[in-house]
Write a protein that holds these residues in place. Structure first.
Motif, PDB file in Angstrom:
ATOM      1  N   GLY A  12      -2.662  -1.781  12.935  1.00 38.16           N
ATOM      2  CA  GLY A  12      -1.605  -1.169  12.133  1.00 38.16           C
ATOM      3  C   GLY A  12      -1.990   0.256  11.788  1.00 38.16           C
ATOM      4  N   LYS A  13      -1.023   1.139  11.748  1.00 38.88           N
ATOM      5  CA  LYS A  13      -1.272   2.537  11.383  1.00 38.88           C
ATOM      6  C   LYS A  13      -0.444   2.858  10.148  1.00 38.88           C
ATOM      7  CE  LYS A  13      -2.419   3.019  16.056  1.00 38.88           C
ATOM      8  NZ  LYS A  13      -1.989   1.950  16.913  1.00 38.88           N
ATOM      9  N   ILE A  14      -1.158   3.072   9.042  1.00 42.64           N
ATOM     10  CA  ILE A  14      -0.519   3.239   7.745  1.00 42.64           C
ATOM     11  C   ILE A  14      -0.707   4.686   7.277  1.00 42.64           C
ATOM     12  CG2 ILE A  14      -0.332   2.331   5.400  1.00 42.64           C
ATOM     13  CD1 ILE A  14      -0.066   0.154   7.648  1.00 42.64           C
ATOM     14  N   PRO A  15       0.372   5.485   7.259  1.00 40.67           N
ATOM     15  CA  PRO A  15       0.236   6.873   6.809  1.00 40.67           C
ATOM     16  C   PRO A  15      -0.023   6.969   5.302  1.00 40.67           C
ATOM     17  CG  PRO A  15       2.413   6.479   7.813  1.00 40.67           C
ATOM     18  CD  PRO A  15       1.705   5.173   7.722  1.00 40.67           C
ATOM     19  N   ASN A  16      -0.769   7.998   4.917  1.00 45.23           N
ATOM     20  CA  ASN A  16      -1.013   8.343   3.511  1.00 45.23           C
ATOM     21  C   ASN A  16      -1.713   7.240   2.724  1.00 45.23           C
ATOM     22  OD1 ASN A  16       0.219  10.914   3.847  1.00 45.23           O
ATOM     23  ND2 ASN A  16       2.195   9.861   3.823  1.00 45.23           N
ATOM     24  N   PHE A  17      -2.653   6.557   3.376  1.00 42.77           N
ATOM     25  CA  PHE A  17      -3.462   5.543   2.704  1.00 42.77           C
ATOM     26  C   PHE A  17      -4.908   5.730   3.131  1.00 42.77           C
ATOM     27  CE2 PHE A  17      -5.532   1.453   2.232  1.00 42.77           C
ATOM     28  CZ  PHE A  17      -5.153   1.104   0.956  1.00 42.77           C
ATOM     29  N   PRO A  18      -5.871   5.709   2.263  1.00 44.29           N
ATOM     30  CA  PRO A  18      -5.793   5.455   0.827  1.00 44.29           C
ATOM     31  C   PRO A  18      -5.370   6.652  -0.007  1.00 44.29           C
ATOM     32  CG  PRO A  18      -8.086   5.750   1.442  1.00 44.29           C
ATOM     33  CD  PRO A  18      -7.264   5.839   2.707  1.00 44.29           C
ATOM     34  N   LYS A  19      -5.152   7.802   0.638  1.00 44.23           N
ATOM     35  CA  LYS A  19      -4.624   8.948  -0.097  1.00 44.23           C
ATOM     36  C   LYS A  19      -3.782   9.804   0.845  1.00 44.23           C
ATOM     37  CE  LYS A  19      -7.695  12.382  -0.891  1.00 44.23           C
ATOM     38  NZ  LYS A  19      -8.845  13.074  -1.432  1.00 44.23           N
TER      39      LYS A  19
END
Length: 179
Positions: A12-19
């Protein structure tokens, strides 16, 4: 043993995580797919079948998922490396820089690492700071660290430069951030 699997479909590619500004590469879909887990273990076994390895060390938390499976498959002891303050008893610590800050890891002091060849396993190699710190912890206790195994490598963050003294094996590499 499966010889080929497109691991990208299990990440999975999660933008803007953990910041903000960070693209997080999530291995949770791999954990929910036995075929992906088996592929990872098989590839590690193939890669290191002729390499002297006396134990597996892995980093909290996601590295534990893979490191324990690999240790079991190789019938080797497992040495956890955790975030500071998480282990009982006598510990040693090492601080390092992250892609987005600083952190400290620790491991329990153990007398059975002297002269042992340890393979360090992690889910993702980004800047190399975490693995460099882990190797330093193990070497402080007399272990020999030559090999690093990561599921995902973010080569655009130049981890190979930081970890140039090690032989590094990753199963999938990203040359740029990709969603």
């Amino acid at each position: 043993m499966s010889l080929s699997l497109n691991l990208d479909t299990y990440i999975g590619k999660i933008p803007n995580f953990p910041k903000e500004g960070i693209l997080f590469y999530d291995v949770t879909p791999m954990l929910q797919a036995p075929e992906a887990l088996q592929f990872i273990v098989d590839q590690c076994l193939i890669t290191y079948k002729n390499t002297p390895i006396d134990g597996i060390a892995a980093l909290e938390a996601r590295g534990f998922y893979f490191g324990t499976l690999i240790a079991l498959a190789m019938n080797k002891p497992f040495f956890p490396i955790r975030k500071a303050g998480k282990l009982p008893g006598s510990t040693i610590q090492q601080s390092y820089d992250l892609e987005y800050g600083t952190a400290t890891i620790e491991m329990q002091v153990t007398s059975n690492l002297q002269g042992k060849h340890l393979l360090i396993v992690d889910d993702l190699i980004a800047t190399g700071g975490t693995l460099q710190a882990a190797a330093q912890l193990l070497e402080q206790q007399g272990a020999i660290v030559q090999h690093l195994f990561g599921i995902i490598g973010l080569s655009f963050l130049n981890y190979r430069k930081v970890l140039q003294q090690f032989t590094i094996q990753t199963l999938i590499n990203y040359d740029k951030e990709t969603i």
